[in-house]
Design an enzyme around this catalytic site. Sequence first.
Site, PDB file in Angstrom:
ATOM      1  N   LYS A   1     -17.494  17.212   2.244  1.00  0.00           N
ATOM      2  CA  LYS A   1     -16.883  17.587   3.541  1.00  0.00           C
ATOM      3  C   LYS A   1     -15.557  18.266   3.217  1.00  0.00           C
ATOM      4  CE  LYS A   1     -14.320  16.624   6.626  1.00  0.00           C
ATOM      5  NZ  LYS A   1     -13.214  17.548   6.996  1.00  0.00           N
ATOM      6  N   PRO A   2     -15.552  19.613   3.246  1.00  0.00           N
ATOM      7  CA  PRO A   2     -14.295  20.331   2.977  1.00  0.00           C
ATOM      8  C   PRO A   2     -13.307  20.116   4.116  1.00  0.00           C
ATOM      9  CG  PRO A   2     -16.209  21.813   2.994  1.00  0.00           C
ATOM     10  CD  PRO A   2     -16.647  20.524   3.595  1.00  0.00           C
TER      11      PRO A   2
ATOM     12  N   TRP B   1      -7.058  20.367   1.822  1.00  0.00           N
ATOM     13  CA  TRP B   1      -6.998  21.833   1.846  1.00  0.00           C
ATOM     14  C   TRP B   1      -6.119  22.424   0.745  1.00  0.00           C
ATOM     15  CZ3 TRP B   1      -1.854  22.402   2.194  1.00  0.00           C
ATOM     16  CH2 TRP B   1      -1.126  21.389   2.824  1.00  0.00           C
ATOM     17  N   ASN B   2      -5.331  21.611   0.042  1.00  0.00           N
ATOM     18  CA  ASN B   2      -4.297  22.229  -0.815  1.00  0.00           C
ATOM     19  C   ASN B   2      -4.872  22.843  -2.092  1.00  0.00           C
ATOM     20  OD1 ASN B   2      -4.812  19.645  -1.787  1.00  0.00           O
ATOM     21  ND2 ASN B   2      -2.745  19.379  -2.575  1.00  0.00           N
TER      22      ASN B   2
ATOM     23  N   CYS C   1      -0.046  17.196  -4.512  1.00  0.00           N
ATOM     24  CA  CYS C   1       0.178  15.741  -4.530  1.00  0.00           C
ATOM     25  C   CYS C   1       1.079  15.347  -5.692  1.00  0.00           C
ATOM     26  CB  CYS C   1      -1.159  15.030  -4.631  1.00  0.00           C
ATOM     27  SG  CYS C   1      -2.169  15.693  -5.941  1.00  0.00           S
TER      28      CYS C   1
ATOM     29  N   GLU D   1       6.870  11.980   1.231  1.00  0.00           N
ATOM     30  CA  GLU D   1       6.260  13.189   0.677  1.00  0.00           C
ATOM     31  C   GLU D   1       6.484  14.342   1.662  1.00  0.00           C
ATOM     32  OE1 GLU D   1       1.942  13.276   0.687  1.00  0.00           O
ATOM     33  OE2 GLU D   1       1.947  14.131  -1.315  1.00  0.00           O
TER      34      GLU D   1
ATOM     35  N   GLU E   1      -7.700   9.147  -3.853  1.00  0.00           N
ATOM     36  CA  GLU E   1      -6.629   9.924  -4.493  1.00  0.00           C
ATOM     37  C   GLU E   1      -5.700  10.349  -3.374  1.00  0.00           C
ATOM     38  OE1 GLU E   1      -6.192  10.670  -7.663  1.00  0.00           O
ATOM     39  OE2 GLU E   1      -8.127  10.416  -8.636  1.00  0.00           O
ATOM     40  N   LEU E   2      -4.571   9.663  -3.270  1.00  0.00           N
ATOM     41  CA  LEU E   2      -3.698   9.890  -2.115  1.00  0.00           C
ATOM     42  C   LEU E   2      -2.398  10.581  -2.539  1.00  0.00           C
ATOM     43  CD1 LEU E   2      -4.321   6.380  -0.513  1.00  0.00           C
ATOM     44  CD2 LEU E   2      -5.628   8.476  -0.184  1.00  0.00           C
TER      45      LEU E   2
ATOM     46  N   GLY F   1      -6.808  12.861  -0.217  1.00  0.00           N
ATOM     47  CA  GLY F   1      -6.121  13.242   1.014  1.00  0.00           C
ATOM     48  C   GLY F   1      -4.940  12.336   1.270  1.00  0.00           C
ATOM     49  N   SER F   2      -4.622  12.180   2.528  1.00  0.00           N
ATOM     50  CA  SER F   2      -3.391  11.461   2.888  1.00  0.00           C
ATOM     51  C   SER F   2      -3.593   9.947   2.881  1.00  0.00           C
ATOM     52  CB  SER F   2      -2.944  11.907   4.283  1.00  0.00           C
ATOM     53  OG  SER F   2      -3.918  11.534   5.236  1.00  0.00           O
TER      54      SER F   2
END
Length: 493
Positions: free
Chosen positions: A188-189, A164-165, A294, A394, A260-261, A239-240
Amino acid sequence: MPSNAPQEAAAMPHTAPLVCRNFHDNAWHDSTGEPIERRNPANGELAAVAPRATAEETARAVASARDAFPEWKRAVPAERSRLLHELAAACATRSEDLATAITREQGKPLDEARGETAKFVTALHYYAEEAVRVYGRTVPNDTPGFLSIVEREPLGPVAGIVPWNYPVELIGWKLGGATAAGCTIVVKPSEYTPGCAQVLSECVAATLPPGVVNFVYGEGGTGAALAGHPDIAKVAFTGSLRTGEALFRTVSGITGLSLELGGSCPMVVTDTADVAAAVAGATRRSFRNAGQICIAVNRVYVQRGVYEAFTAGLAEAADALTVADGLAVPDADVGALTMDETYRRTLDHIEDAVARGAEVVAGGGPVDGLAPGLFLRPTVLARAPADALVMHDETFGPLVGVAPFDDLDDAIERANGAPGGLAAYAYTQDTRETFALARGLDFGNVAVNNVDAGIMNAPYGGRRESGFGSEHGPEGLASYLQYKHVRLRHGAQ
Ligand code: NAD
């Protein structure tokens, strides 16, 4: 019921919530799933309503991508390029709708959301350009009369799962790279930012052939159903770490995967640095998007000789930032945090560091007069000890820890010592230090004397707990391609 009419709500003034519907075969479809209500984190108003796509509905979107793939793959690159440029242009005409949707759902100030939308459009144009630059090669054989041709072909239907960021820009990286390569995609948003994707679906419907780009809405369950679908050739995820690890267990068979975390990003400032530039850089990269990036600077190691000047400068700069409702004050520096979880975690990290001996030198808590929104003052912690959460976890909020160092090798070791390897920053005016830092920092992106680690035409990706795979640059497109070796016996000598 499928429908080809753009959603009325999207064209209405932005007081009405955006109504999202699953989108595939260039039409919008009703869902039987319980709707998700997304509220504006600045004021609690309903911002968007989206479905929770069931596994069956998700499978329909995958079927749309699968059916469209052979023709999209066959389309000449120049045609794919032309259509992607058209999509970018269509999105540019809706940029104010996109930016407003971002601010209402995610909380960043409107001007910042406009910047995100502009970068999204640039990413689409970039990949449209790159689409015509996919080359193979020929390889001489050691037997006369033979030649090997190495071609690069698209992988197939791709799942793009995003957070969401940066809800629009991060879709653009996946959508642009995948479709330029000749793949089709189901996006998938995030459940926190569905409305902007609805606006994007309207741009897609107006420009691309059916099935090339599809959207399904929902939470983790929808993402898992999409990622685990056997017709998906690759899952491109941002995402996470937690979800990234879950995806390893979800993807079926030999599905491709890029992750991409997150991570904890350091900055190192040496005695030779231009301190004012370092302060400006740390301010921007710690507090932009309220720290929900991130690649946000989480922790700063400052050499003893400039430690006091840097810390005082950063505290002053943080205190000068304006925090406000991002729609009411479009040019505010910091808007509302997107979610309650981040708000609470940031306060927890402040409390934890103070309990371990750190000192709050700027901010430290909520903003007077802005309740009930999720607003926090940009916060700087001086003398943050190594075991404080802010120095290795984080935070993903408007918080940065600062600690002094004496020896550069020690600073590099400390910078490399936290989980994650996405981005690191350094400020120095010494050549030897520049190379020691550029080579010694074990991160996928290292920015020296600037804080913009990612540019569109260079590869961007993480290491270790920050994941693997690249986006941006020709590498970003190549991640959606596979090689084919054609060995030809032509007989000519
Ligand atoms: P998240 O992992 O909770 O969610 C990301 C997406 O995954 C959402 O769309 C969510 O619905 C979906 N999802 C959740 N569980 C799933 C499952 N089991 N299977 C499939 N999909 C699932 O992350 P978030 O809170 O939305 O985003 C914040 C994180 O993203 C931070 O850690 C941040 O550092 C990271 N991030 C990384 C980058 C990068 O480029 N490396 C960029 C932006 C954000």
